[in-house]
Design an enzyme around this catalytic site. Structure first.
Site, PDB file in Angstrom:
ATOM      1  N   SER A   1       2.766   6.441  -6.733  1.00 26.21           N
ATOM      2  CA  SER A   1       2.900   5.363  -5.770  1.00 26.21           C
ATOM      3  C   SER A   1       2.399   5.858  -4.416  1.00 26.21           C
ATOM      4  O   SER A   1       1.340   6.464  -4.339  1.00 26.21           O
ATOM      5  CB  SER A   1       4.362   4.901  -5.709  1.00 26.21           C
ATOM      6  OG  SER A   1       4.532   3.828  -4.815  1.00 26.21           O
TER       7      SER A   1
ATOM      8  N   TYR B   1      -2.167  -2.904   0.753  1.00 24.99           N
ATOM      9  CA  TYR B   1      -1.956  -1.659  -0.001  1.00 24.99           C
ATOM     10  C   TYR B   1      -0.490  -1.440  -0.368  1.00 24.99           C
ATOM     11  O   TYR B   1      -0.160  -1.174  -1.533  1.00 24.99           O
ATOM     12  CB  TYR B   1      -2.463  -0.488   0.833  1.00 24.99           C
ATOM     13  CG  TYR B   1      -2.301   0.872   0.205  1.00 24.99           C
ATOM     14  CD1 TYR B   1      -3.063   1.249  -0.904  1.00 24.99           C
ATOM     15  CD2 TYR B   1      -1.402   1.806   0.725  1.00 24.99           C
ATOM     16  CE1 TYR B   1      -2.931   2.510  -1.470  1.00 24.99           C
ATOM     17  CE2 TYR B   1      -1.260   3.071   0.165  1.00 24.99           C
ATOM     18  CZ  TYR B   1      -2.022   3.417  -0.929  1.00 24.99           C
ATOM     19  OH  TYR B   1      -1.892   4.661  -1.494  1.00 24.99           O
TER      20      TYR B   1
ATOM     21  N   LYS C   1       1.585  -0.666  -4.136  1.00 22.76           N
ATOM     22  CA  LYS C   1       2.284   0.574  -4.457  1.00 22.76           C
ATOM     23  C   LYS C   1       3.776   0.340  -4.661  1.00 22.76           C
ATOM     24  O   LYS C   1       4.435   1.063  -5.405  1.00 22.76           O
ATOM     25  CB  LYS C   1       2.048   1.599  -3.341  1.00 22.76           C
ATOM     26  CG  LYS C   1       0.620   2.159  -3.324  1.00 22.76           C
ATOM     27  CD  LYS C   1       0.294   2.874  -4.634  1.00 22.76           C
ATOM     28  CE  LYS C   1      -1.041   3.586  -4.583  1.00 22.76           C
ATOM     29  NZ  LYS C   1      -1.334   4.323  -5.851  1.00 22.76           N
TER      30      LYS C   1
END
Length: 373
Positions: A152, A166, A170
């Site tokens: 992650s 982003y 994650k």
């Protein structure tokens, strides 16, 4: 992160597939595994970069060097991934460890960035991870062995300005890891999740060129520093060898944050985070949730007689402490049909008979957040 002694031979001889292995953290992880005598397969889209990465690993002078090969594939294409992994397994055998490291970030402000950036980022970072695990996991479950590592990011613990496309991708990877850990608790397949901090990689260098104003100030205010890819990889692999669920990062502050946000997964540094005022939840599931998980497993896998086995989510047999000399307990019972309980009943069976000392050790490990891994 959980306790446990490091097993330096953990990766020796194991077939390790690393996505995003042509550069950055993926390449650094390949080096760490290669130096531990693993059979490393690097997956990435660009064949030329893969060839260069393979050559770089082969040039490493190590006492226990393993082997390395390339596995070209685009992780965003599920069919391509499945075909590449099937071919790899046919050539070199079952995959023992998969590390899903492929990913990238395109910083930008939410109001200014086109939705296509978020779609593209989610496709690579989340679905790229999903596609690889989907192709590898059935074989691991069939063999009742394996280790799935999802990579992650620190922004999954604390989102920062400029990473609206982003960070959610994650965070989705972290969510997938937590769920897989519960869904597979009845098997010997391990699940781990890593949260690399800012890392000096080609991808990070490219990010700096397009970061919107304010990103640097935000990052600096959080006190984060840039680690080398090799530092990050070394911490991840050492945590894997210890059997941790949350994999360590070189950033100590981030590790503490990881502990405070552990949810119902095993919290790292439980005692330390408690002393600092954090209140991480206990690593075991609440009884009501435990029942729901158990019932879901019974419905999903009726062929595994969970009631007869009296197992829990951590794969241990749990019963009340009773007087074994009670008259009602002296009634002989018929042994179960082991062929209906175990997938491969001819394998050796290990029986762990507990005692007072073992119980005290288990309790100490539970306090350190290592009762569940």
């Amino acid at each position: 992160m959980g306790g446990g002694l490091s097993r330096e031979d953990y990766l020796a001889g194991k077939h390790v597939l690393i996505t995003g292995g042509s550069e950055g953290i993926g390449l650094a992880l390949g080096k760490e595994c290669y130096k531990r005598s693993a059979k490393v397969a690097l997956m990435a889209r660009t064949a030329s970069k893969l060839d260069a990465a393979v050559a770089e690993l082969q040039a490493i002078q190590a006492k226990r060097a393993g082997s390395v090969r390339s596995c070209p594939a685009d992780v965003t294409q599920a069919d391509q991934v499945a075909q590449a992994i099937a071919s790899l397994q046919q050539q070199t055998g079952s995959i023992d460890v998969v590390i899903c490291c492929a990913g990238r970030a395109e910083p930008g402000l939410f109001l200014e960035q086109d939705t296509s950036v978020a779609t593209r980022t989610m496709q690579l970072n989340y679905f790229g991870t999903h596609n690889v695990i989907k192709a590898v996991l059935p074989q691991m479950v069939q063999h009742n062995s394996g280790h799935v590592v999802l990579i992650s990011s620190g922004v999954a613990l604390a989102g920062i300005l400029g990473y609206s496309s982003y960070a959610p991708s994650k965070m989705a990877v972290r969510g997938l890891a937590d769920i897989l850990r519960h869904e597979l608790c009845w098997t010997n397949v391990k699940i781990s999740i890593g949260y690399p901090p800012d890392t000096d990689t080609p991808g990070f260098e490219a990010e700096q060129k397009i970061k919107p104003p304010g990103c640097e100030e935000c990052t600096r205010a959080m006190g984060s520093s840039v680690s080398s890819a090799q530092q990050v990889a070394s911490h991840i692999v050492q945590s894997m060898e210890k059997g941790h669920y949350h994999l360590a990062s070189p950033d100590f502050g981030q590790n503490l944050l990881m502990g405070s946000l552990a949810g119902i997964s095993p919290p790292p540094y439980l005692l330390l985070t408690s002393l600092l005022g954090h209140k991480p939840t206990i690593s075991a599931l609440p009884s009501s949730q435990e029942i729901l998980v158990r019932e879901a497993h019974k419905a999903a896998w009726p062929e595994v007689n969970l009631d007869a086995l009296e197992v829990t989510k951590v794969g241990r047999r749990v019963r009340q402490h009773v007087n074994p000399f009670k008259e009602e307990l002296q009634v002989p019972i018929q042994p179960p049909n082991w062929g209906q309980i175990f997938h491969r009943p001819t394998l050796p069976l290990t029986v762990d008979i507990g005692c007072g000392l073992r119980l005290r050790i288990d309790m100490m490990q539970a306090l350190e957040g290592s009762f569940l891994q």
